[in-house]
Design a protein around this motif. Structure first.
Motif, PDB file in Angstrom:
ATOM      1  N   MET A   1     -21.059 -38.230   9.982  1.00  0.00           N
ATOM      2  CA  MET A   1     -20.970 -37.060   9.124  1.00  0.00           C
ATOM      3  C   MET A   1     -21.606 -37.360   7.761  1.00  0.00           C
ATOM      4  SD  MET A   1     -17.566 -35.124   7.835  1.00  0.00           S
ATOM      5  CE  MET A   1     -17.467 -34.942   6.095  1.00  0.00           C
ATOM      6  N   VAL A   2     -22.396 -36.427   7.276  1.00  0.00           N
ATOM      7  CA  VAL A   2     -23.034 -36.562   5.973  1.00  0.00           C
ATOM      8  C   VAL A   2     -22.016 -36.218   4.892  1.00  0.00           C
ATOM      9  CG1 VAL A   2     -24.862 -35.677   4.489  1.00  0.00           C
ATOM     10  CG2 VAL A   2     -25.298 -35.981   6.930  1.00  0.00           C
ATOM     11  N   GLN A   3     -21.718 -37.191   4.018  1.00  0.00           N
ATOM     12  CA  GLN A   3     -20.743 -36.978   2.947  1.00  0.00           C
ATOM     13  C   GLN A   3     -21.389 -36.405   1.695  1.00  0.00           C
ATOM     14  OE1 GLN A   3     -17.432 -37.485   3.164  1.00  0.00           O
ATOM     15  NE2 GLN A   3     -17.664 -38.026   5.297  1.00  0.00           N
ATOM     16  N   GLU A   4     -22.563 -36.938   1.338  1.00  0.00           N
ATOM     17  CA  GLU A   4     -23.261 -36.542   0.120  1.00  0.00           C
ATOM     18  C   GLU A   4     -24.553 -35.837   0.506  1.00  0.00           C
ATOM     19  OE1 GLU A   4     -22.431 -37.141  -3.203  1.00  0.00           O
ATOM     20  OE2 GLU A   4     -20.491 -37.793  -2.457  1.00  0.00           O
ATOM     21  N   LEU A   5     -24.960 -34.869  -0.311  1.00  0.00           N
ATOM     22  CA  LEU A   5     -26.230 -34.197  -0.070  1.00  0.00           C
ATOM     23  C   LEU A   5     -26.879 -33.893  -1.412  1.00  0.00           C
ATOM     24  CD1 LEU A   5     -27.997 -33.096   2.294  1.00  0.00           C
ATOM     25  CD2 LEU A   5     -27.056 -30.855   1.753  1.00  0.00           C
ATOM     26  N   TYR A   6     -28.142 -34.288  -1.525  1.00  0.00           N
ATOM     27  CA  TYR A   6     -28.945 -34.030  -2.714  1.00  0.00           C
ATOM     28  C   TYR A   6     -30.187 -33.274  -2.268  1.00  0.00           C
ATOM     29  CZ  TYR A   6     -25.990 -37.715  -4.553  1.00  0.00           C
ATOM     30  OH  TYR A   6     -24.914 -38.466  -4.915  1.00  0.00           O
ATOM     31  N   LEU A   7     -30.612 -32.313  -3.073  1.00  0.00           N
ATOM     32  CA  LEU A   7     -31.805 -31.534  -2.761  1.00  0.00           C
ATOM     33  C   LEU A   7     -32.866 -31.795  -3.817  1.00  0.00           C
ATOM     34  CD1 LEU A   7     -30.065 -28.137  -1.870  1.00  0.00           C
ATOM     35  CD2 LEU A   7     -30.928 -29.867  -0.264  1.00  0.00           C
ATOM     36  N   LEU A   8     -34.035 -32.239  -3.385  1.00  0.00           N
ATOM     37  CA  LEU A   8     -35.186 -32.408  -4.264  1.00  0.00           C
ATOM     38  C   LEU A   8     -35.918 -31.071  -4.255  1.00  0.00           C
ATOM     39  CD1 LEU A   8     -37.021 -34.297  -5.944  1.00  0.00           C
ATOM     40  CD2 LEU A   8     -38.189 -34.855  -3.818  1.00  0.00           C
ATOM     41  N   ILE A   9     -35.838 -30.349  -5.373  1.00  0.00           N
ATOM     42  CA  ILE A   9     -36.348 -28.978  -5.439  1.00  0.00           C
ATOM     43  C   ILE A   9     -37.701 -28.963  -6.127  1.00  0.00           C
ATOM     44  CG2 ILE A   9     -35.893 -26.639  -6.270  1.00  0.00           C
ATOM     45  CD1 ILE A   9     -32.892 -27.409  -6.307  1.00  0.00           C
ATOM     46  N   SER A  10     -38.690 -28.405  -5.423  1.00  0.00           N
ATOM     47  CA  SER A  10     -40.019 -28.265  -6.020  1.00  0.00           C
ATOM     48  C   SER A  10     -40.512 -26.837  -5.813  1.00  0.00           C
ATOM     49  CB  SER A  10     -41.005 -29.273  -5.426  1.00  0.00           C
ATOM     50  OG  SER A  10     -41.097 -29.117  -4.024  1.00  0.00           O
ATOM     51  N   ASN A  11     -41.385 -26.418  -6.710  1.00  0.00           N
ATOM     52  CA  ASN A  11     -41.978 -25.089  -6.671  1.00  0.00           C
ATOM     53  C   ASN A  11     -43.478 -25.284  -6.812  1.00  0.00           C
ATOM     54  OD1 ASN A  11     -42.850 -22.475  -7.063  1.00  0.00           O
ATOM     55  ND2 ASN A  11     -41.458 -22.017  -8.724  1.00  0.00           N
ATOM     56  N   GLU A  12     -44.239 -24.874  -5.797  1.00  0.00           N
ATOM     57  CA  GLU A  12     -45.685 -25.082  -5.776  1.00  0.00           C
ATOM     58  C   GLU A  12     -46.027 -26.547  -5.983  1.00  0.00           C
ATOM     59  OE1 GLU A  12     -47.462 -22.342  -8.502  1.00  0.00           O
ATOM     60  OE2 GLU A  12     -46.610 -20.607  -7.485  1.00  0.00           O
ATOM     61  N   GLN A  13     -45.289 -27.430  -5.326  1.00  0.00           N
ATOM     62  CA  GLN A  13     -45.457 -28.875  -5.339  1.00  0.00           C
ATOM     63  C   GLN A  13     -45.227 -29.514  -6.710  1.00  0.00           C
ATOM     64  OE1 GLN A  13     -49.129 -29.860  -3.365  1.00  0.00           O
ATOM     65  NE2 GLN A  13     -48.276 -29.323  -1.384  1.00  0.00           N
ATOM     66  N   LEU A  14     -44.608 -28.794  -7.626  1.00  0.00           N
ATOM     67  CA  LEU A  14     -44.219 -29.363  -8.908  1.00  0.00           C
ATOM     68  C   LEU A  14     -42.707 -29.541  -8.903  1.00  0.00           C
ATOM     69  CD1 LEU A  14     -46.405 -27.291 -11.398  1.00  0.00           C
ATOM     70  CD2 LEU A  14     -46.819 -29.583 -10.527  1.00  0.00           C
ATOM     71  N   LEU A  15     -42.261 -30.735  -9.239  1.00  0.00           N
ATOM     72  CA  LEU A  15     -40.834 -31.036  -9.237  1.00  0.00           C
ATOM     73  C   LEU A  15     -40.092 -30.164 -10.234  1.00  0.00           C
ATOM     74  CD1 LEU A  15     -38.459 -32.888  -8.384  1.00  0.00           C
ATOM     75  CD2 LEU A  15     -39.037 -34.277 -10.359  1.00  0.00           C
TER      76      LEU A  15
END
Length: 194
Positions: free
Chosen positions: A1-15
């Protein structure tokens, strides 16, 4: 089971940011009332919801105008695990179970295609040296900054007073030779030149 979740959010390949999923039901959409607000017109007001279940995490589209893609496929509902890529409007959200891996990939995404750093940005090796010079308490505040939290949110998350957070913030600004949080983040983000 996945306990932690982080999302790397980018818009038009810019972080844009690294977002830590902390609650059982994270609403995603253009409206500021969402837990995770993505403010591009291609995102519906109430676009999707990310649910923590006993087995891990699930993304559910809420009847959005442009749909939700999981690993390149449109779906109404799908499991979200390590390395899953969600596409919500103009945004790409890559899932990680480890904050350090998310931050490493964020640094790679920030580097220009020429491999050179521009302007006053701080190269990764320099940044690591500066961060190592911070006290452990200052490093915790710095890490919360990278997650996009305000000083008030950091105070609540770390269980310290707002005055202490502010003192640590000033020490971080001094270490990076900046005068504000905006200037700090601008120096850390290394966007490609167009």
């Amino acid at each position: 089971m996945v306990q932690e979740l982080y999302l790397l959010i980018s818009n038009e390949q810019l972080l844009e940011r690294v977002y830590r999923v902390e609650i059982a039901e994270t609403t995603i959409g253009r409206s500021p009332s969402n837990t995770l607000c993505l403010s591009h017109p291609s995102v519906s007001r109430q676009h999707a919801v990310l649910l923590r279940t006993a087995a891990g995490f699930v993304i559910r589209d809420l009847g959005s105008r442009n749909g939700t893609q999981v690993n390149g496929q449109y779906c109404d509902e799908a499991e979200v695990a390590r390395d899953t890529v969600l596409e919500i409007g103009a945004y790409s959200l890559k899932a990680y179970v480890d904050l350090m891996l998310a931050q490493q990939d964020a640094e790679i995404l920030q580097q220009p295609t020429t491999g050179r750093f521009s302007g006053g940005n701080v190269p990764g090796s320099c940044r690591e040296t500066m961060v190592r010079e911070l006290t452990p308490a200052q490093q915790r505040v710095y890490n919360e900054f990278l997650l996009g939290r305000s000083e008030k949110e950091i105070s609540s998350t770390l269980g310290i007073s707002i005055n202490t957070v502010h003192s640590h913030s000033r020490a971080i600004y001094t270490a990076f030779a900046v005068s504000s949080r905006a200037e700090l983040l601008a120096r850390l983000v290394n966007k490609p030149r167009r």
